[in-house]
Design a protein around this motif. Sequence first.
Motif, PDB file in Angstrom:
ATOM      1  N   GLY A   1       1.971 -15.620   6.137  1.00 50.07           N
ATOM      2  CA  GLY A   1       2.701 -15.463   4.811  1.00 50.07           C
ATOM      3  C   GLY A   1       1.851 -14.490   4.091  1.00 50.07           C
ATOM      4  O   GLY A   1       1.429 -13.545   4.359  1.00 50.07           O
ATOM      5  N   ALA A   2       1.575 -15.233   2.761  1.00 50.37           N
ATOM      6  CA  ALA A   2       0.577 -14.356   1.928  1.00 50.37           C
ATOM      7  C   ALA A   2      -0.547 -14.074   2.368  1.00 50.37           C
ATOM      8  O   ALA A   2      -1.350 -13.090   1.814  1.00 50.37           O
ATOM      9  CB  ALA A   2       0.690 -15.156   0.440  1.00 50.37           C
ATOM     10  N   GLY A   3      -1.171 -14.862   3.223  1.00 50.53           N
ATOM     11  CA  GLY A   3      -2.566 -14.594   3.637  1.00 50.53           C
ATOM     12  C   GLY A   3      -2.707 -13.054   4.188  1.00 50.53           C
ATOM     13  O   GLY A   3      -3.507 -12.328   3.792  1.00 50.53           O
ATOM     14  N   ALA A   4      -1.841 -12.693   5.332  1.00 49.82           N
ATOM     15  CA  ALA A   4      -1.997 -11.293   5.742  1.00 49.82           C
ATOM     16  C   ALA A   4      -1.604 -10.321   4.857  1.00 49.82           C
ATOM     17  O   ALA A   4      -2.141  -9.262   4.697  1.00 49.82           O
ATOM     18  CB  ALA A   4      -1.276 -11.467   7.080  1.00 49.82           C
ATOM     19  N   SER A   5      -0.462 -10.554   4.222  1.00 50.89           N
ATOM     20  CA  SER A   5      -0.023  -9.478   3.318  1.00 50.89           C
ATOM     21  C   SER A   5      -1.142  -9.336   1.899  1.00 50.89           C
ATOM     22  O   SER A   5      -0.916  -8.185   1.511  1.00 50.89           O
ATOM     23  CB  SER A   5       1.351 -10.023   2.529  1.00 50.89           C
ATOM     24  OG  SER A   5       1.291 -11.173   1.889  1.00 50.89           O
ATOM     25  N   SER A   6      -1.560 -10.570   1.630  1.00 50.66           N
ATOM     26  CA  SER A   6      -2.763 -10.267   0.391  1.00 50.66           C
ATOM     27  C   SER A   6      -3.934  -9.199   0.809  1.00 50.66           C
ATOM     28  O   SER A   6      -4.639  -8.837   0.155  1.00 50.66           O
ATOM     29  CB  SER A   6      -3.011 -11.503  -0.166  1.00 50.66           C
ATOM     30  OG  SER A   6      -3.845 -12.045   0.700  1.00 50.66           O
ATOM     31  N   LEU A   7      -4.060  -9.013   2.079  1.00 48.20           N
ATOM     32  CA  LEU A   7      -5.164  -8.135   2.452  1.00 48.20           C
ATOM     33  C   LEU A   7      -4.982  -6.898   2.117  1.00 48.20           C
ATOM     34  O   LEU A   7      -5.938  -6.343   1.878  1.00 48.20           O
ATOM     35  CB  LEU A   7      -5.269  -7.943   4.024  1.00 48.20           C
ATOM     36  CG  LEU A   7      -5.676  -9.328   4.866  1.00 48.20           C
ATOM     37  CD1 LEU A   7      -5.395  -9.173   6.178  1.00 48.20           C
ATOM     38  CD2 LEU A   7      -6.886 -10.176   4.407  1.00 48.20           C
ATOM     39  N   ALA A   8      -3.865  -6.404   1.737  1.00 47.79           N
ATOM     40  CA  ALA A   8      -3.755  -5.207   1.562  1.00 47.79           C
ATOM     41  C   ALA A   8      -4.138  -4.891  -0.098  1.00 47.79           C
ATOM     42  O   ALA A   8      -4.546  -3.893  -0.676  1.00 47.79           O
ATOM     43  CB  ALA A   8      -2.129  -4.558   1.529  1.00 47.79           C
ATOM     44  N   THR A   9      -4.310  -5.934  -0.841  1.00 52.64           N
ATOM     45  CA  THR A   9      -4.711  -5.829  -2.352  1.00 52.64           C
ATOM     46  C   THR A   9      -6.239  -5.889  -2.073  1.00 52.64           C
ATOM     47  O   THR A   9      -6.857  -5.293  -3.210  1.00 52.64           O
ATOM     48  CB  THR A   9      -4.462  -7.100  -3.027  1.00 52.64           C
ATOM     49  OG1 THR A   9      -4.846  -8.340  -2.362  1.00 52.64           O
ATOM     50  CG2 THR A   9      -2.705  -7.251  -2.943  1.00 52.64           C
ATOM     51  N   LEU A  10      -6.861  -6.195  -1.062  1.00 48.34           N
ATOM     52  CA  LEU A  10      -8.222  -6.078  -1.218  1.00 48.34           C
ATOM     53  C   LEU A  10      -8.941  -4.837  -0.598  1.00 48.34           C
ATOM     54  O   LEU A  10     -10.256  -4.373  -1.061  1.00 48.34           O
ATOM     55  CB  LEU A  10      -8.960  -7.196  -0.062  1.00 48.34           C
ATOM     56  CG  LEU A  10      -8.239  -8.665  -0.457  1.00 48.34           C
ATOM     57  CD1 LEU A  10      -9.096  -9.502   0.779  1.00 48.34           C
ATOM     58  CD2 LEU A  10      -8.745  -9.267  -1.702  1.00 48.34           C
ATOM     59  N   ALA A  11      -8.148  -4.074   0.236  1.00 52.40           N
ATOM     60  CA  ALA A  11      -8.646  -2.539   0.717  1.00 52.40           C
ATOM     61  C   ALA A  11      -8.360  -1.582  -0.354  1.00 52.40           C
ATOM     62  O   ALA A  11      -7.354  -1.475  -0.850  1.00 52.40           O
ATOM     63  CB  ALA A  11      -8.052  -2.402   2.037  1.00 52.40           C
ATOM     64  N   PRO A  12      -9.374  -0.639  -0.251  1.00 50.50           N
ATOM     65  CA  PRO A  12      -9.039   0.561  -1.090  1.00 50.50           C
ATOM     66  C   PRO A  12      -7.998   1.403  -0.519  1.00 50.50           C
ATOM     67  O   PRO A  12      -7.529   2.632  -1.052  1.00 50.50           O
ATOM     68  CB  PRO A  12     -10.320   1.354  -1.143  1.00 50.50           C
ATOM     69  CG  PRO A  12     -11.015   0.755   0.103  1.00 50.50           C
ATOM     70  CD  PRO A  12     -10.491  -0.584   0.540  1.00 50.50           C
ATOM     71  N   THR A  13      -7.734   1.177   0.970  1.00 55.67           N
ATOM     72  CA  THR A  13      -6.489   1.947   1.543  1.00 55.67           C
ATOM     73  C   THR A  13      -5.347   1.175   2.048  1.00 55.67           C
ATOM     74  O   THR A  13      -5.784  -0.120   2.441  1.00 55.67           O
ATOM     75  CB  THR A  13      -7.263   2.940   2.732  1.00 55.67           C
ATOM     76  OG1 THR A  13      -6.272   3.855   3.307  1.00 55.67           O
ATOM     77  CG2 THR A  13      -7.763   1.832   3.914  1.00 55.67           C
ATOM     78  N   PRO A  14      -4.260   1.540   1.976  1.00 56.42           N
ATOM     79  CA  PRO A  14      -3.194   0.561   2.488  1.00 56.42           C
ATOM     80  C   PRO A  14      -3.477   0.081   3.890  1.00 56.42           C
ATOM     81  O   PRO A  14      -3.764   1.012   4.850  1.00 56.42           O
ATOM     82  CB  PRO A  14      -1.905   1.646   2.717  1.00 56.42           C
ATOM     83  CG  PRO A  14      -2.303   2.701   1.732  1.00 56.42           C
ATOM     84  CD  PRO A  14      -3.793   2.747   1.812  1.00 56.42           C
ATOM     85  N   VAL A  15      -3.263  -1.231   4.205  1.00 50.78           N
ATOM     86  CA  VAL A  15      -3.316  -1.625   5.327  1.00 50.78           C
ATOM     87  C   VAL A  15      -2.085  -2.524   5.835  1.00 50.78           C
ATOM     88  O   VAL A  15      -1.225  -3.053   5.052  1.00 50.78           O
ATOM     89  CB  VAL A  15      -4.466  -2.856   5.571  1.00 50.78           C
ATOM     90  CG1 VAL A  15      -5.848  -2.038   5.474  1.00 50.78           C
ATOM     91  CG2 VAL A  15      -4.565  -4.077   4.651  1.00 50.78           C
ATOM     92  N   LEU A  16      -1.710  -2.686   7.010  1.00 54.74           N
ATOM     93  CA  LEU A  16      -0.287  -3.021   7.406  1.00 54.74           C
ATOM     94  C   LEU A  16      -0.475  -4.007   8.539  1.00 54.74           C
ATOM     95  O   LEU A  16      -0.982  -3.710   9.776  1.00 54.74           O
ATOM     96  CB  LEU A  16       0.693  -1.897   7.871  1.00 54.74           C
ATOM     97  CG  LEU A  16       2.205  -2.210   7.994  1.00 54.74           C
ATOM     98  CD1 LEU A  16       2.932  -2.867   6.875  1.00 54.74           C
ATOM     99  CD2 LEU A  16       2.816  -1.177   8.447  1.00 54.74           C
ATOM    100  N   ALA A  17       0.122  -5.180   8.693  1.00 52.52           N
ATOM    101  CA  ALA A  17      -0.206  -6.117   9.605  1.00 52.52           C
ATOM    102  C   ALA A  17       0.986  -6.259  10.647  1.00 52.52           C
ATOM    103  O   ALA A  17       1.711  -7.240  10.726  1.00 52.52           O
ATOM    104  CB  ALA A  17      -0.198  -7.700   9.071  1.00 52.52           C
ATOM    105  N   VAL A  18       1.258  -5.091  11.217  1.00 53.79           N
ATOM    106  CA  VAL A  18       2.104  -5.049  12.085  1.00 53.79           C
ATOM    107  C   VAL A  18       1.742  -4.311  13.526  1.00 53.79           C
ATOM    108  O   VAL A  18       0.634  -3.722  13.640  1.00 53.79           O
ATOM    109  CB  VAL A  18       3.462  -4.193  11.737  1.00 53.79           C
ATOM    110  CG1 VAL A  18       4.083  -4.798  10.535  1.00 53.79           C
ATOM    111  CG2 VAL A  18       3.094  -2.838  11.369  1.00 53.79           C
ATOM    112  N   PRO A  19       2.457  -4.578  14.658  1.00 55.51           N
ATOM    113  CA  PRO A  19       1.807  -3.791  15.941  1.00 55.51           C
ATOM    114  C   PRO A  19       1.886  -2.298  15.683  1.00 55.51           C
ATOM    115  O   PRO A  19       2.523  -1.487  14.881  1.00 55.51           O
ATOM    116  CB  PRO A  19       3.020  -4.255  16.832  1.00 55.51           C
ATOM    117  CG  PRO A  19       3.539  -5.602  16.360  1.00 55.51           C
ATOM    118  CD  PRO A  19       3.681  -5.391  14.986  1.00 55.51           C
ATOM    119  N   GLY A  20       0.852  -1.861  16.252  1.00 57.65           N
ATOM    120  CA  GLY A  20       0.564  -0.404  16.339  1.00 57.65           C
ATOM    121  C   GLY A  20      -0.932   0.031  16.167  1.00 57.65           C
ATOM    122  O   GLY A  20      -1.121   1.436  16.488  1.00 57.65           O
TER     123      GLY A  20
END
Length: 324
Positions: free
Chosen positions: A272-291
């Motif tokens: 849930g919020a755990g993985a999606s909130s990682l994007a707020t920590l990084a200076p570049t967009p990160v996406l938690a999906v396959p690829g």
Amino acid sequence: MPHPRDLPLAQARALVERAVAKAEQLGLRGAVAVVGASGALVTAARLDHGGPGGMARARSKAWISATQQVPSAEHLRRMTTLPAPIAAGFVAASPEALFPGAGGMPVEVDGVVVAGIAASGATVSPFLPEGVAPEAVSADGEPANPEDLLIAYAMGTPYAGQHGDDRARWRERFGDLEVAPEAALGMRDAPPAGAQRELAWATALCDAALESAAARGVRIAVAVVDRGGDPIREDRMDDAVAGGVDVARATAAAAARFGTPSATLPDLFGAGAGASSLATLAPTPVLAVPGGVPLLADGRVVGGLGIGGAAPDACAAIAAEVAR
């Protein structure tokens, strides 16, 4: 009525290769980007030791030139004459135009703008670098700044400065020195780049991903980023969906920054919020999906590879195959 297309990848890559060759000849470090008239990136490359940030600036200026269909210097002039609320509104409505600097140029085919190209980065600028020979920054005997020289050389067009007074910068560095037109080297052919080891590594990975996608009958975008998530090389296949570029970059950054395949982030940090909130920590967009998969050398994470534009399972399979 036929629908327009962006500049084909092969032609865009040729432009970037010429710019990289000239940059290496001049001893410059930075990035070059080509953005299609659709606003989606076609290809981009960062020279070794180019440093983070230059790719984003080059991409922004190329986006402006491609979509507004004018040199980014002209766009900058217009923006500085507009009332502040209008200028701010343009940026809000055009997030890729966050860096409205000079230097980006539209690319035309048969009188139609199909792309924009720009360069930026650590030492790619309109200022004359220390130790540069005056002949190297002279075009037909006239002063030329390195950044605009790269782009003019890449496009094969006559040099035209986009960053103000080239002669003033010349006088500051070389005084009253004059270069005869026949001695000017700025627009002379540069040998192919041969000292860009990290870029060559990233290009080989992208080539392998493009070949795998073609064999599978899918169209993708691919990104190779450094360990901090800044792109080293990005490519989008002809007619691949625009959003694939963003997915490739963000999954590559996720894998590089966290040292794990992008698809595993929900398992590690919570679905849930755990993985999606990682994007707020990084200076570049990160996406938690396959690829996205991390890239290793001697047991340490040195970067990430991301694939986007096709079904997530197919993107993950291509990334795993290429990174083996």
